[in-house]
Motif scaffolding. Structure first.
Motif, PDB file in Angstrom:
ATOM      1  N   LEU A  56       6.192   4.075  15.621  1.00  0.00           N
ATOM      2  CA  LEU A  56       6.181   2.611  15.689  1.00  0.00           C
ATOM      3  C   LEU A  56       5.046   2.010  14.856  1.00  0.00           C
ATOM      4  O   LEU A  56       5.254   1.046  14.122  1.00  0.00           O
ATOM      5  CB  LEU A  56       6.062   2.153  17.147  1.00  0.00           C
ATOM      6  CG  LEU A  56       7.254   2.500  18.042  1.00  0.00           C
ATOM      7  CD1 LEU A  56       6.928   2.175  19.494  1.00  0.00           C
ATOM      8  CD2 LEU A  56       8.507   1.793  17.577  1.00  0.00           C
ATOM      9  N   LEU A  57       3.865   2.565  14.956  1.00  0.00           N
ATOM     10  CA  LEU A  57       2.715   2.032  14.221  1.00  0.00           C
ATOM     11  C   LEU A  57       2.843   2.226  12.718  1.00  0.00           C
ATOM     12  O   LEU A  57       2.447   1.362  11.934  1.00  0.00           O
ATOM     13  CB  LEU A  57       1.421   2.675  14.721  1.00  0.00           C
ATOM     14  CG  LEU A  57       0.989   2.304  16.135  1.00  0.00           C
ATOM     15  CD1 LEU A  57      -0.249   3.099  16.541  1.00  0.00           C
ATOM     16  CD2 LEU A  57       0.723   0.808  16.254  1.00  0.00           C
ATOM     17  N   VAL A  58       3.384   3.360  12.314  1.00  0.00           N
ATOM     18  CA  VAL A  58       3.486   3.686  10.891  1.00  0.00           C
ATOM     19  C   VAL A  58       4.742   3.073  10.272  1.00  0.00           C
ATOM     20  O   VAL A  58       4.837   2.967   9.058  1.00  0.00           O
ATOM     21  CB  VAL A  58       3.441   5.225  10.700  1.00  0.00           C
ATOM     22  CG1 VAL A  58       3.656   5.630   9.257  1.00  0.00           C
ATOM     23  CG2 VAL A  58       2.116   5.780  11.199  1.00  0.00           C
ATOM     24  N   ARG A  59       5.674   2.656  11.100  1.00  0.00           N
ATOM     25  CA  ARG A  59       6.948   2.080  10.638  1.00  0.00           C
ATOM     26  C   ARG A  59       7.689   3.096   9.766  1.00  0.00           C
ATOM     27  O   ARG A  59       8.006   2.840   8.605  1.00  0.00           O
ATOM     28  CB  ARG A  59       6.728   0.769   9.897  1.00  0.00           C
ATOM     29  CG  ARG A  59       6.083  -0.302  10.748  1.00  0.00           C
ATOM     30  CD  ARG A  59       5.712  -1.534   9.939  1.00  0.00           C
ATOM     31  NE  ARG A  59       6.776  -1.991   9.063  1.00  0.00           N
ATOM     32  CZ  ARG A  59       7.512  -3.076   9.264  1.00  0.00           C
ATOM     33  NH1 ARG A  59       7.300  -3.842  10.301  1.00  0.00           N
ATOM     34  NH2 ARG A  59       8.460  -3.404   8.390  1.00  0.00           N
ATOM     35  N   VAL A  60       7.957   4.221  10.369  1.00  0.00           N
ATOM     36  CA  VAL A  60       8.576   5.336   9.655  1.00  0.00           C
ATOM     37  C   VAL A  60       9.884   4.920   8.987  1.00  0.00           C
ATOM     38  O   VAL A  60      10.220   5.424   7.919  1.00  0.00           O
ATOM     39  CB  VAL A  60       8.793   6.532  10.619  1.00  0.00           C
ATOM     40  CG1 VAL A  60       9.614   7.626   9.975  1.00  0.00           C
ATOM     41  CG2 VAL A  60       7.453   7.070  11.096  1.00  0.00           C
ATOM     42  N   TRP A  61      10.598   4.002   9.581  1.00  0.00           N
ATOM     43  CA  TRP A  61      11.892   3.584   9.031  1.00  0.00           C
ATOM     44  C   TRP A  61      11.785   2.989   7.630  1.00  0.00           C
ATOM     45  O   TRP A  61      12.767   2.948   6.906  1.00  0.00           O
ATOM     46  CB  TRP A  61      12.590   2.595   9.975  1.00  0.00           C
ATOM     47  CG  TRP A  61      11.743   1.433  10.361  1.00  0.00           C
ATOM     48  CD1 TRP A  61      11.638   0.243   9.707  1.00  0.00           C
ATOM     49  CD2 TRP A  61      10.859   1.354  11.475  1.00  0.00           C
ATOM     50  NE1 TRP A  61      10.739  -0.581  10.341  1.00  0.00           N
ATOM     51  CE2 TRP A  61      10.244   0.073  11.443  1.00  0.00           C
ATOM     52  CE3 TRP A  61      10.510   2.224  12.511  1.00  0.00           C
ATOM     53  CZ2 TRP A  61       9.315  -0.351  12.387  1.00  0.00           C
ATOM     54  CZ3 TRP A  61       9.594   1.794  13.453  1.00  0.00           C
ATOM     55  CH2 TRP A  61       9.012   0.527  13.386  1.00  0.00           C
ATOM     56  N   ASP A  62      10.602   2.540   7.217  1.00  0.00           N
ATOM     57  CA  ASP A  62      10.438   2.008   5.862  1.00  0.00           C
ATOM     58  C   ASP A  62      10.520   3.099   4.797  1.00  0.00           C
ATOM     59  O   ASP A  62      11.166   2.921   3.770  1.00  0.00           O
ATOM     60  CB  ASP A  62       9.103   1.269   5.717  1.00  0.00           C
ATOM     61  CG  ASP A  62       9.099  -0.083   6.404  1.00  0.00           C
ATOM     62  OD1 ASP A  62      10.191  -0.617   6.684  1.00  0.00           O
ATOM     63  OD2 ASP A  62       7.995  -0.597   6.666  1.00  0.00           O
TER      64      ASP A  62
END
Length: 125
Positions: A56-62
């Motif tokens: 969530l913090l790293v926004r892996v989906w990007d």
């Protein structure tokens, strides 16, 4: 492109989870020589929970396959928060364990992304 990115996201989720669970299972077995599900869950929750937070913090989906932007972020958050949760819950966090957890998870969580991003880059050529 969207379906390729979503398949990379699913791949990242599965590989990250398998690697973190493998770290927990192998480490637990090395110390206790058993596969007691309850004990494994107690060992795993700080690291699996911190992996979710890291995602969530790293926004892996990007950029799910990015070794630097995503891999190092997931690794840093997962290790820092996982070890902190482990210590807060009263479980030992010996110096040797800190070194092994930090090093092994760096090699796995960043390393697989290096390999995957190289493979994806090669297939795009």
């Amino acid at each position: 492109m969207a379906s390729k990115k979503s398949s990379h996201l699913v791949l990242a989720l599965l590989v990250d989870l398998v690697l973190v669970l493998a770290f927990v299972v192998v480490g637990h077995y090395q110390h206790y020589r058993d596969f007691d599900v309850s004990a494994l869950a107690t060992t795993a929750w700080p690291f699996v929970g911190s992996l979710v937070l890291a995602w969530l913090l790293v926004r892996v989906w990007d950029r799910p396959l990015s070794p630097l932007a995503t891999g190092t972020g997931v690794w840093a958050v997962m290790v820092l928060v996982g070890l902190t949760l482990r210590a807060i819950s009263g479980v030992s966090v010996a110096e040797a364990f800190l070194i092994v957890a930090t090093g092994l998870n760096f090699v796995t969580l960043v390393g697989w992304r290096l390999i995957a991003s190289a493979a994806v880059g090669r297939s795009a050529r």
